[in-house]
Design a protein around this motif. Structure first.
Motif, PDB file in Angstrom:
ATOM      1  N   GLU A  84       0.827  -1.208   0.000  1.00  0.00           N
ATOM      2  CA  GLU A  84       0.000   0.000   0.000  1.00  0.00           C
ATOM      3  C   GLU A  84       0.865   1.264   0.000  1.00  0.00           C
ATOM      4  O   GLU A  84       0.495   2.274  -0.588  1.00  0.00           O
ATOM      5  CB  GLU A  84      -0.914   0.005   1.222  1.00  0.00           C
ATOM      6  CG  GLU A  84      -1.937  -1.112   1.219  1.00  0.00           C
ATOM      7  CD  GLU A  84      -2.780  -1.115   2.473  1.00  0.00           C
ATOM      8  OE1 GLU A  84      -3.799  -0.403   2.522  1.00  0.00           O
ATOM      9  OE2 GLU A  84      -2.408  -1.836   3.433  1.00  0.00           O
ATOM     10  N   MET A  85       1.997   1.197   0.682  1.00  0.00           N
ATOM     11  CA  MET A  85       2.927   2.322   0.764  1.00  0.00           C
ATOM     12  C   MET A  85       4.353   1.799   0.678  1.00  0.00           C
ATOM     13  O   MET A  85       4.599   0.610   0.884  1.00  0.00           O
ATOM     14  CB  MET A  85       2.772   3.086   2.087  1.00  0.00           C
ATOM     15  CG  MET A  85       1.424   3.726   2.321  1.00  0.00           C
ATOM     16  SD  MET A  85       1.388   4.691   3.875  1.00  0.00           S
ATOM     17  CE  MET A  85       2.309   6.159   3.392  1.00  0.00           C
ATOM     18  N   CYS A  86       5.299   2.683   0.386  1.00  0.00           N
ATOM     19  CA  CYS A  86       6.715   2.359   0.503  1.00  0.00           C
ATOM     20  C   CYS A  86       7.487   3.664   0.663  1.00  0.00           C
ATOM     21  O   CYS A  86       6.972   4.749   0.366  1.00  0.00           O
ATOM     22  CB  CYS A  86       7.234   1.569  -0.688  1.00  0.00           C
ATOM     23  SG  CYS A  86       7.247   2.510  -2.214  1.00  0.00           S
ATOM     24  N   ALA A 115      -5.115   6.629  15.261  1.00  0.00           N
ATOM     25  CA  ALA A 115      -5.936   6.123  14.164  1.00  0.00           C
ATOM     26  C   ALA A 115      -5.731   4.621  14.034  1.00  0.00           C
ATOM     27  O   ALA A 115      -4.624   4.115  14.238  1.00  0.00           O
ATOM     28  CB  ALA A 115      -5.559   6.816  12.862  1.00  0.00           C
ATOM     29  N   THR A 116      -6.786   3.920  13.720  1.00  0.00           N
ATOM     30  CA  THR A 116      -6.638   2.504  13.391  1.00  0.00           C
ATOM     31  C   THR A 116      -5.990   2.383  12.013  1.00  0.00           C
ATOM     32  O   THR A 116      -5.876   3.365  11.266  1.00  0.00           O
ATOM     33  CB  THR A 116      -7.994   1.793  13.365  1.00  0.00           C
ATOM     34  OG1 THR A 116      -8.769   2.317  12.268  1.00  0.00           O
ATOM     35  CG2 THR A 116      -8.754   2.006  14.676  1.00  0.00           C
ATOM     36  N   SER A 117      -5.596   1.193  11.669  1.00  0.00           N
ATOM     37  CA  SER A 117      -4.992   0.995  10.349  1.00  0.00           C
ATOM     38  C   SER A 117      -5.977   1.332   9.235  1.00  0.00           C
ATOM     39  O   SER A 117      -5.604   1.943   8.228  1.00  0.00           O
ATOM     40  CB  SER A 117      -4.499  -0.448  10.207  1.00  0.00           C
ATOM     41  OG  SER A 117      -3.422  -0.690  11.099  1.00  0.00           O
ATOM     42  N   ARG A 172      -5.736   4.287   6.354  1.00  0.00           N
ATOM     43  CA  ARG A 172      -5.953   4.063   4.922  1.00  0.00           C
ATOM     44  C   ARG A 172      -6.871   5.137   4.339  1.00  0.00           C
ATOM     45  O   ARG A 172      -6.636   5.633   3.234  1.00  0.00           O
ATOM     46  CB  ARG A 172      -6.558   2.676   4.694  1.00  0.00           C
ATOM     47  CG  ARG A 172      -5.590   1.538   4.977  1.00  0.00           C
ATOM     48  CD  ARG A 172      -6.208   0.157   4.725  1.00  0.00           C
ATOM     49  NE  ARG A 172      -5.154  -0.852   4.826  1.00  0.00           N
ATOM     50  CZ  ARG A 172      -4.887  -1.555   5.924  1.00  0.00           C
ATOM     51  NH1 ARG A 172      -5.630  -1.388   7.007  1.00  0.00           N
ATOM     52  NH2 ARG A 172      -3.888  -2.418   5.933  1.00  0.00           N
ATOM     53  N   THR A 173      -7.891   5.493   5.082  1.00  0.00           N
ATOM     54  CA  THR A 173      -8.817   6.524   4.617  1.00  0.00           C
ATOM     55  C   THR A 173      -8.140   7.891   4.587  1.00  0.00           C
ATOM     56  O   THR A 173      -8.238   8.628   3.598  1.00  0.00           O
ATOM     57  CB  THR A 173     -10.054   6.579   5.538  1.00  0.00           C
ATOM     58  OG1 THR A 173     -10.748   5.327   5.475  1.00  0.00           O
ATOM     59  CG2 THR A 173     -11.002   7.689   5.122  1.00  0.00           C
ATOM     60  N   GLY A 202      -5.777  -0.268  -0.106  1.00  0.00           N
ATOM     61  CA  GLY A 202      -6.386  -1.308   0.705  1.00  0.00           C
ATOM     62  C   GLY A 202      -5.575  -2.582   0.778  1.00  0.00           C
ATOM     63  O   GLY A 202      -4.849  -2.939  -0.163  1.00  0.00           O
ATOM     64  N   LEU A 203      -5.710  -3.273   1.886  1.00  0.00           N
ATOM     65  CA  LEU A 203      -4.920  -4.488   2.152  1.00  0.00           C
ATOM     66  C   LEU A 203      -5.286  -5.612   1.191  1.00  0.00           C
ATOM     67  O   LEU A 203      -4.479  -6.517   0.949  1.00  0.00           O
ATOM     68  CB  LEU A 203      -5.132  -4.926   3.605  1.00  0.00           C
ATOM     69  CG  LEU A 203      -4.206  -5.993   4.166  1.00  0.00           C
ATOM     70  CD1 LEU A 203      -2.755  -5.602   4.054  1.00  0.00           C
ATOM     71  CD2 LEU A 203      -4.576  -6.288   5.628  1.00  0.00           C
ATOM     72  N   ASP A 204      -6.491  -5.577   0.631  1.00  0.00           N
ATOM     73  CA  ASP A 204      -6.915  -6.628  -0.284  1.00  0.00           C
ATOM     74  C   ASP A 204      -6.270  -6.514  -1.662  1.00  0.00           C
ATOM     75  O   ASP A 204      -6.420  -7.409  -2.502  1.00  0.00           O
ATOM     76  CB  ASP A 204      -8.436  -6.605  -0.437  1.00  0.00           C
ATOM     77  CG  ASP A 204      -8.967  -5.293  -0.983  1.00  0.00           C
ATOM     78  OD1 ASP A 204      -8.387  -4.238  -0.658  1.00  0.00           O
ATOM     79  OD2 ASP A 204      -9.973  -5.315  -1.718  1.00  0.00           O
ATOM     80  N   LYS A 205      -5.522  -5.426  -1.890  1.00  0.00           N
ATOM     81  CA  LYS A 205      -4.924  -5.207  -3.204  1.00  0.00           C
ATOM     82  C   LYS A 205      -3.397  -5.346  -3.191  1.00  0.00           C
ATOM     83  O   LYS A 205      -2.734  -5.002  -4.171  1.00  0.00           O
ATOM     84  CB  LYS A 205      -5.331  -3.826  -3.748  1.00  0.00           C
ATOM     85  CG  LYS A 205      -6.827  -3.719  -4.029  1.00  0.00           C
ATOM     86  CD  LYS A 205      -7.190  -2.354  -4.570  1.00  0.00           C
ATOM     87  CE  LYS A 205      -8.656  -2.289  -4.951  1.00  0.00           C
ATOM     88  NZ  LYS A 205      -9.553  -2.465  -3.794  1.00  0.00           N
TER      89      LYS A 205
END
Length: 311
Positions: free
Chosen positions: A105-107, A292-294, A298-299, A305-308
């Motif tokens: 999702e990030m790097c 913040a939650t994970s 993301r929002t 998203g983790l599904d991607k």
């Protein structure tokens, strides 16, 4: 989400050596455990490096990256932010191999040259746990982290292709203009995410309120306040004071963890990154903020998203 603060835990990094702390995560399972404990303490993001499990030397082994990311994902929903720092002698293409495999999702993204004066640590120790450690610390006397403009183009195009949001590591005032250039070339999505990095070693911005305010003002002027979100990381004893200042200034994100400091208070060794997550969480609480939650992170950051991801 005005009452939220995103906490990133940088788990092991590539600065500290095993001789400095018995608690530094080395093996994949140790890195995974430290990340999960940080999440349980309130971290939404984990910044990931990997190390040779036998010697503790920082490496860029794709298999180790995949193992760590997969095991963390199996236990929690952390946003995982692997490094693109790689080895000092690696090409840009080689550094991108783990990222293209993971599609995270990030790097991290170091957009501009900087010196990394960890050689100053070498004289602190008469004996080392491993033979590689002293040579590794002193190597940076002759090596500059030197991403070229063409390197930046290669990185940015790769991240766009896999829909990975870069976190730009900003070590000096002039580095902000590199991000502006990438924006003008339409090589990044808006808003960009910046991390202002401070450290006590030569080659980094001196950790101070003055410099934090200065570089934040520079980003607002050059990029436009609406075009970026921001985080702060500070090394050593400056970790909590500078991240606390950033929270007071309205940062969306702050970073702590064993990569940046091996202490949890004066003279107190941190036994886990979670120790420092708890410290900054308690500071934020006094400012009427909650971690913040994970998924909230993301929002806030606009992540895919983790599904991607591909791990």
């Amino acid at each position: 989400m005005d009452d939220k603060i995103i906490i990133t835990a940088a788990i092991t990094g590539s600065v500290h050596i095993p001789t400095m702390s018995d608690y530094l995560p080395i093996t994949p399972d140790e890195i995974v455990e430290d990340a999960v404990r940080a999440w349980e303490a309130g971290a939404a993001i984990a910044h990931i490096h990997v190390r040779n499990p036998e010697t503790g030397m920082p490496v860029s082994d794709t298999d180790l990256f995949v193992e760590v990311h997969s095991k963390i994902k199996a236990r929690c929903n952390l946003v995982l932010l692997p490094t693109t720092g790689g080895g000092m002698n690696q090409t840009t293409e080689e550094k991108l191999i783990p990222i293209k495999r993971l599609e995270p999702e990030m790097c991290s993204f170091d957009p501009a040259p900087f010196n990394f004066g960890i050689f100053q640590i070498a004289g602190r120790f008469k004996e080392y746990k491993h033979k590689w450690e002293r040579e590794y610390l002193e190597l940076c006397k002759n090596v500059t982290f030197r991403p070229t403009f063409n390197d930046d183009i290669i990185y940015a195009k790769a991240f766009l292709e896999i829909d990975t949001k870069p976190e730009f590591e900003i070590y000096e005032l002039g580095h902000v203009s590199y991000v502006k250039w990438l924006m003008e070339e339409n090589l990044v999505k808006l808003p960009v995410h910046l991390q202002f990095v401070f450290g006590p070693m030569v080659g980094w911005m001196k950790p101070s309120v003055k410099h934090l305010v200065l570089i934040h003002d520079e980003a607002k002027e050059v990029l436009g306040e609406e075009n970026f979100t921001w985080s702060v990381a500070a090394g050593g004893r400056f970790q909590i004071p500078i991240t606390t200042t950033a929270i007071a200034m309205g940062a969306q994100n702050v970073r702590v963890g064993l990569e940046d400091s091996i202490y949890a208070g004066k003279g107190i060794m941190a036994k886990a990154s979670a120790d420092q997550v708890t410290m900054i969480k308690n500071v934020a609480k006094e400012m009427s903020l909650v971690p913040a939650t994970s998924d909230e992170a993301r929002t806030i950051l606009g992540l895919k998203g983790l599904d991607k991801v591909n791990f």
